[in-house]
Design a protein around this motif. Structure first.
Motif, PDB file in Angstrom:
ATOM      1  N   LYS A 208       0.809  -1.212   0.000  1.00 56.43           N
ATOM      2  CA  LYS A 208       0.000   0.000   0.000  1.00 56.43           C
ATOM      3  C   LYS A 208       0.844   1.263   0.000  1.00 56.43           C
ATOM      4  CE  LYS A 208      -3.853  -2.285   2.351  1.00 56.43           C
ATOM      5  NZ  LYS A 208      -4.640  -2.393   3.601  1.00 56.43           N
ATOM      6  N   ASP A 209       2.096   1.160   0.456  1.00 57.20           N
ATOM      7  CA  ASP A 209       2.971   2.331   0.464  1.00 57.20           C
ATOM      8  C   ASP A 209       3.798   2.440  -0.812  1.00 57.20           C
ATOM      9  OD1 ASP A 209       4.773   0.294   0.763  1.00 57.20           O
ATOM     10  OD2 ASP A 209       5.633   1.005   2.652  1.00 57.20           O
ATOM     11  N   GLY A 210       3.532   1.549  -1.800  1.00 53.24           N
ATOM     12  CA  GLY A 210       4.244   1.611  -3.077  1.00 53.24           C
ATOM     13  C   GLY A 210       5.451   0.701  -3.174  1.00 53.24           C
ATOM     14  N   GLU A 211       5.881   0.140  -2.045  1.00 49.68           N
ATOM     15  CA  GLU A 211       7.020  -0.779  -2.084  1.00 49.68           C
ATOM     16  C   GLU A 211       6.608  -2.094  -2.759  1.00 49.68           C
ATOM     17  OE1 GLU A 211      10.086  -0.323  -1.169  1.00 49.68           O
ATOM     18  OE2 GLU A 211       9.976   1.571  -0.073  1.00 49.68           O
ATOM     19  N   ARG A 212       7.595  -2.835  -3.244  1.00 49.00           N
ATOM     20  CA  ARG A 212       7.343  -4.121  -3.906  1.00 49.00           C
ATOM     21  C   ARG A 212       8.161  -5.210  -3.225  1.00 49.00           C
ATOM     22  NH1 ARG A 212       4.870  -3.364  -8.961  1.00 49.00           N
ATOM     23  NH2 ARG A 212       4.682  -1.147  -9.523  1.00 49.00           N
ATOM     24  N   VAL A 213       7.510  -6.331  -2.983  1.00 50.19           N
ATOM     25  CA  VAL A 213       8.163  -7.469  -2.332  1.00 50.19           C
ATOM     26  C   VAL A 213       8.107  -8.656  -3.292  1.00 50.19           C
ATOM     27  CG1 VAL A 213       8.027  -9.108  -0.432  1.00 50.19           C
ATOM     28  CG2 VAL A 213       7.608  -6.675  -0.006  1.00 50.19           C
ATOM     29  N   PRO A 214       9.251  -9.244  -3.629  1.00 52.03           N
ATOM     30  CA  PRO A 214       9.266 -10.344  -4.610  1.00 52.03           C
ATOM     31  C   PRO A 214       8.635 -11.621  -4.055  1.00 52.03           C
ATOM     32  CG  PRO A 214      11.435 -10.058  -3.656  1.00 52.03           C
ATOM     33  CD  PRO A 214      10.605  -8.908  -3.156  1.00 52.03           C
ATOM     34  N   ILE A 215       8.082 -12.413  -4.957  1.00 54.38           N
ATOM     35  CA  ILE A 215       7.530 -13.725  -4.615  1.00 54.38           C
ATOM     36  C   ILE A 215       8.377 -14.787  -5.322  1.00 54.38           C
ATOM     37  CG2 ILE A 215       5.537 -15.261  -4.743  1.00 54.38           C
ATOM     38  CD1 ILE A 215       3.770 -12.779  -4.854  1.00 54.38           C
ATOM     39  N   GLY A 216       9.031 -15.639  -4.559  1.00 52.46           N
ATOM     40  CA  GLY A 216       9.825 -16.712  -5.149  1.00 52.46           C
ATOM     41  C   GLY A 216       8.921 -17.751  -5.809  1.00 52.46           C
ATOM     42  N   GLN A 217       9.423 -18.391  -6.843  1.00 52.34           N
ATOM     43  CA  GLN A 217       8.620 -19.339  -7.597  1.00 52.34           C
ATOM     44  C   GLN A 217       8.055 -20.453  -6.710  1.00 52.34           C
ATOM     45  OE1 GLN A 217      10.659 -20.937 -10.991  1.00 52.34           O
ATOM     46  NE2 GLN A 217       8.964 -22.258 -11.610  1.00 52.34           N
ATOM     47  N   SER A 218       8.859 -20.962  -5.815  1.00 48.72           N
ATOM     48  CA  SER A 218       8.412 -22.071  -4.969  1.00 48.72           C
ATOM     49  C   SER A 218       7.445 -21.626  -3.877  1.00 48.72           C
ATOM     50  CB  SER A 218       9.617 -22.770  -4.330  1.00 48.72           C
ATOM     51  OG  SER A 218      10.332 -21.871  -3.497  1.00 48.72           O
ATOM     52  N   TYR A 219       7.331 -20.300  -3.676  1.00 48.07           N
ATOM     53  CA  TYR A 219       6.457 -19.778  -2.637  1.00 48.07           C
ATOM     54  C   TYR A 219       5.104 -19.317  -3.202  1.00 48.07           C
ATOM     55  CZ  TYR A 219      10.683 -19.404   0.286  1.00 48.07           C
ATOM     56  OH  TYR A 219      11.816 -19.660   1.006  1.00 48.07           O
ATOM     57  N   HIS A 220       4.966 -19.282  -4.514  1.00 48.57           N
ATOM     58  CA  HIS A 220       3.822 -18.620  -5.149  1.00 48.57           C
ATOM     59  C   HIS A 220       2.484 -19.230  -4.739  1.00 48.57           C
ATOM     60  CE1 HIS A 220       0.833 -17.758  -8.303  1.00 48.57           C
ATOM     61  NE2 HIS A 220       1.392 -16.562  -8.275  1.00 48.57           N
ATOM     62  N   ASN A 221       2.339 -20.524  -4.804  1.00 47.80           N
ATOM     63  CA  ASN A 221       1.039 -21.148  -4.514  1.00 47.80           C
ATOM     64  C   ASN A 221       0.593 -20.898  -3.079  1.00 47.80           C
ATOM     65  OD1 ASN A 221       0.856 -22.119  -7.116  1.00 47.80           O
ATOM     66  ND2 ASN A 221       1.628 -24.157  -6.610  1.00 47.80           N
ATOM     67  N   GLU A 222       1.517 -21.012  -2.136  1.00 51.88           N
ATOM     68  CA  GLU A 222       1.170 -20.758  -0.742  1.00 51.88           C
ATOM     69  C   GLU A 222       0.820 -19.289  -0.522  1.00 51.88           C
ATOM     70  OE1 GLU A 222       0.434 -20.964   3.285  1.00 51.88           O
ATOM     71  OE2 GLU A 222       0.417 -22.492   1.711  1.00 51.88           O
ATOM     72  N   CYS A 223       1.543 -18.387  -1.185  1.00 50.74           N
ATOM     73  CA  CYS A 223       1.249 -16.955  -1.068  1.00 50.74           C
ATOM     74  C   CYS A 223      -0.140 -16.638  -1.629  1.00 50.74           C
ATOM     75  CB  CYS A 223       2.302 -16.131  -1.810  1.00 50.74           C
ATOM     76  SG  CYS A 223       3.882 -16.023  -0.955  1.00 50.74           S
ATOM     77  N   LYS A 224      -0.446 -17.232  -2.760  1.00 50.31           N
ATOM     78  CA  LYS A 224      -1.745 -16.994  -3.385  1.00 50.31           C
ATOM     79  C   LYS A 224      -2.866 -17.472  -2.478  1.00 50.31           C
ATOM     80  CE  LYS A 224      -4.350 -17.818  -7.643  1.00 50.31           C
ATOM     81  NZ  LYS A 224      -4.320 -18.477  -8.981  1.00 50.31           N
ATOM     82  N   ARG A 225      -2.712 -18.653  -1.908  1.00 45.00           N
ATOM     83  CA  ARG A 225      -3.732 -19.194  -1.011  1.00 45.00           C
ATOM     84  C   ARG A 225      -3.913 -18.301   0.214  1.00 45.00           C
ATOM     85  NH1 ARG A 225      -4.114 -21.097   3.582  1.00 45.00           N
ATOM     86  NH2 ARG A 225      -1.845 -20.994   3.905  1.00 45.00           N
ATOM     87  N   ALA A 226      -2.810 -17.919   0.849  1.00 45.91           N
ATOM     88  CA  ALA A 226      -2.879 -17.106   2.063  1.00 45.91           C
ATOM     89  C   ALA A 226      -3.466 -15.729   1.771  1.00 45.91           C
ATOM     90  CB  ALA A 226      -1.485 -16.954   2.677  1.00 45.91           C
ATOM     91  N   TYR A 227      -3.087 -15.154   0.630  1.00 43.73           N
ATOM     92  CA  TYR A 227      -3.572 -13.818   0.279  1.00 43.73           C
ATOM     93  C   TYR A 227      -5.073 -13.841  -0.005  1.00 43.73           C
ATOM     94  CZ  TYR A 227      -3.986  -9.375  -2.230  1.00 43.73           C
ATOM     95  OH  TYR A 227      -4.369  -8.127  -2.638  1.00 43.73           O
ATOM     96  N   ILE A 228      -5.551 -14.852  -0.744  1.00 40.40           N
ATOM     97  CA  ILE A 228      -6.977 -14.958  -1.056  1.00 40.40           C
ATOM     98  C   ILE A 228      -7.782 -15.170   0.231  1.00 40.40           C
ATOM     99  CG2 ILE A 228      -8.725 -16.424  -2.154  1.00 40.40           C
ATOM    100  CD1 ILE A 228      -6.734 -16.866  -4.442  1.00 40.40           C
ATOM    101  N   GLU A 229      -7.294 -16.032   1.110  1.00 40.65           N
ATOM    102  CA  GLU A 229      -7.998 -16.282   2.370  1.00 40.65           C
ATOM    103  C   GLU A 229      -8.043 -15.021   3.233  1.00 40.65           C
ATOM    104  OE1 GLU A 229      -6.332 -19.551   4.441  1.00 40.65           O
ATOM    105  OE2 GLU A 229      -7.047 -21.055   3.020  1.00 40.65           O
ATOM    106  N   TYR A 230      -6.929 -14.285   3.256  1.00 43.87           N
ATOM    107  CA  TYR A 230      -6.885 -13.072   4.079  1.00 43.87           C
ATOM    108  C   TYR A 230      -7.843 -12.015   3.530  1.00 43.87           C
ATOM    109  CZ  TYR A 230      -5.054  -9.241   6.850  1.00 43.87           C
ATOM    110  OH  TYR A 230      -4.940  -8.188   7.727  1.00 43.87           O
ATOM    111  N   ARG A 231      -7.859 -11.850   2.219  1.00 43.22           N
ATOM    112  CA  ARG A 231      -8.769 -10.882   1.606  1.00 43.22           C
ATOM    113  C   ARG A 231     -10.220 -11.251   1.872  1.00 43.22           C
ATOM    114  NH1 ARG A 231      -7.020  -7.663  -2.703  1.00 43.22           N
ATOM    115  NH2 ARG A 231      -9.199  -6.984  -2.760  1.00 43.22           N
ATOM    116  N   ALA A 232     -10.540 -12.511   1.760  1.00 44.13           N
ATOM    117  CA  ALA A 232     -11.909 -12.959   1.992  1.00 44.13           C
ATOM    118  C   ALA A 232     -12.320 -12.715   3.451  1.00 44.13           C
ATOM    119  CB  ALA A 232     -12.054 -14.438   1.649  1.00 44.13           C
ATOM    120  N   HIS A 233     -11.395 -12.985   4.367  1.00 45.64           N
ATOM    121  CA  HIS A 233     -11.689 -12.792   5.789  1.00 45.64           C
ATOM    122  C   HIS A 233     -11.842 -11.310   6.124  1.00 45.64           C
ATOM    123  CE1 HIS A 233     -11.587 -13.509  10.106  1.00 45.64           C
ATOM    124  NE2 HIS A 233     -10.685 -12.554  10.208  1.00 45.64           N
TER     125      HIS A 233
END
Length: 236
Positions: A208-233
């Motif tokens: 939200k402050d404009g910074e960017r944080v990289p997502i490693g290839q092996s971390y992508h699926n877990e990040c996507k799941r956690a992010y979708i769940e957090y947004r829904a909650h």
């Protein structure tokens, strides 16, 4: 507690600072006061979770305090705003950004007392989670809610919070201290607060402050799941 005042009139600034300091001294409150005479200076210094309370003059140079408040609110949903003016001209606009109070100049001790009493009521929450790390051989306590992300640089963890803090704790060990449901590790060298994420792409999180944080290839699926769940909650 850290407070900002955005006021371009020197006399009004000094008067407001004096009343706030008098209240703090009388109630044994430790304060850090940052003062700004322009909106540009304020926006350059502002960061999410940096301030508990911000006082805006209605007119800052050729700009408006309400416009600065809108920009700050986009980045920080918790900070409280007080608008300071000679009249109630923009009082209704304050509701748009959930203003805590509208203060008519000159500020009085009684009005400042009312503002802080309202602030305490609005921010009374369960004990905030704190993270203790060692920085320059000294223990430092950091509110977990103030941490936006952590990155590993030259074997040290840089904790990006209200201020950047450097510790030689390993990132894995630091993750164990952070609230499990509020942070995710998207990369071997990064951890990020889910509440600070604006959007997600295949390769990175945009914060939200404009910074960017990289997502490693092996971390992508877990990040996507956690992010979708957090947004829904968070939308419930």
């Amino acid at each position: 507690m850290r407070i900002a005042i955005v006021e371009d009139d020197k006399k009004d600034m000094e008067q407001l600072v004096d009343v706030i300091k008098a209240y703090a001294a009388g109630h044994e409150i430790s304060l850090e006061l940052d003062t700004f005479v322009s909106g540009e200076d304020f926006l350059r210094a502002f960061a999410p979770q940096k301030y508990k309370l911000i006082f805006f003059d209605n007119y800052i140079g050729s700009g408006l305090g309400i416009d600065l408040a809108r920009k700050a609110r986009e980045l920080d949903n918790d900070v409280e705003f007080v608008f300071v003016s000679m009249s109630m001209e923009f009082a209704l606009s304050g509701y748009e950004v959930r203003a805590l109070h509208y203060l008519i100049k000159p500020a009085t001790f009684g009005e400042i007392e009312k503002i802080f009493e309202r602030l305490w009521r609005n921010t009374s929450k369960p004990q905030e989670s704190m993270v203790e790390v060692v920085c320059d051989y000294h223990p430092v306590l950091i509110p977990a809610s103030s941490i936006r992300y952590v990155e590993v640089v030259d074997k040290a963890c840089i904790i990006h919070a209200a201020e950047d803090i450097k510790t030689y704790m390993r990132l894995g060990s630091l993750m164990e201290l952070l609230p499990r449901n509020d942070f995710i590790r998207p990369h071997r060298s990064f951890a990020v607060a889910l509440d600070c994420i604006q959007s997600m792409t295949r390769n990175e999180f945009l914060l939200k402050d404009g910074e960017r944080v990289p997502i490693g290839q092996s971390y992508h699926n877990e990040c996507k799941r956690a992010y979708i769940e957090y947004r829904a909650h968070s939308k419930r």
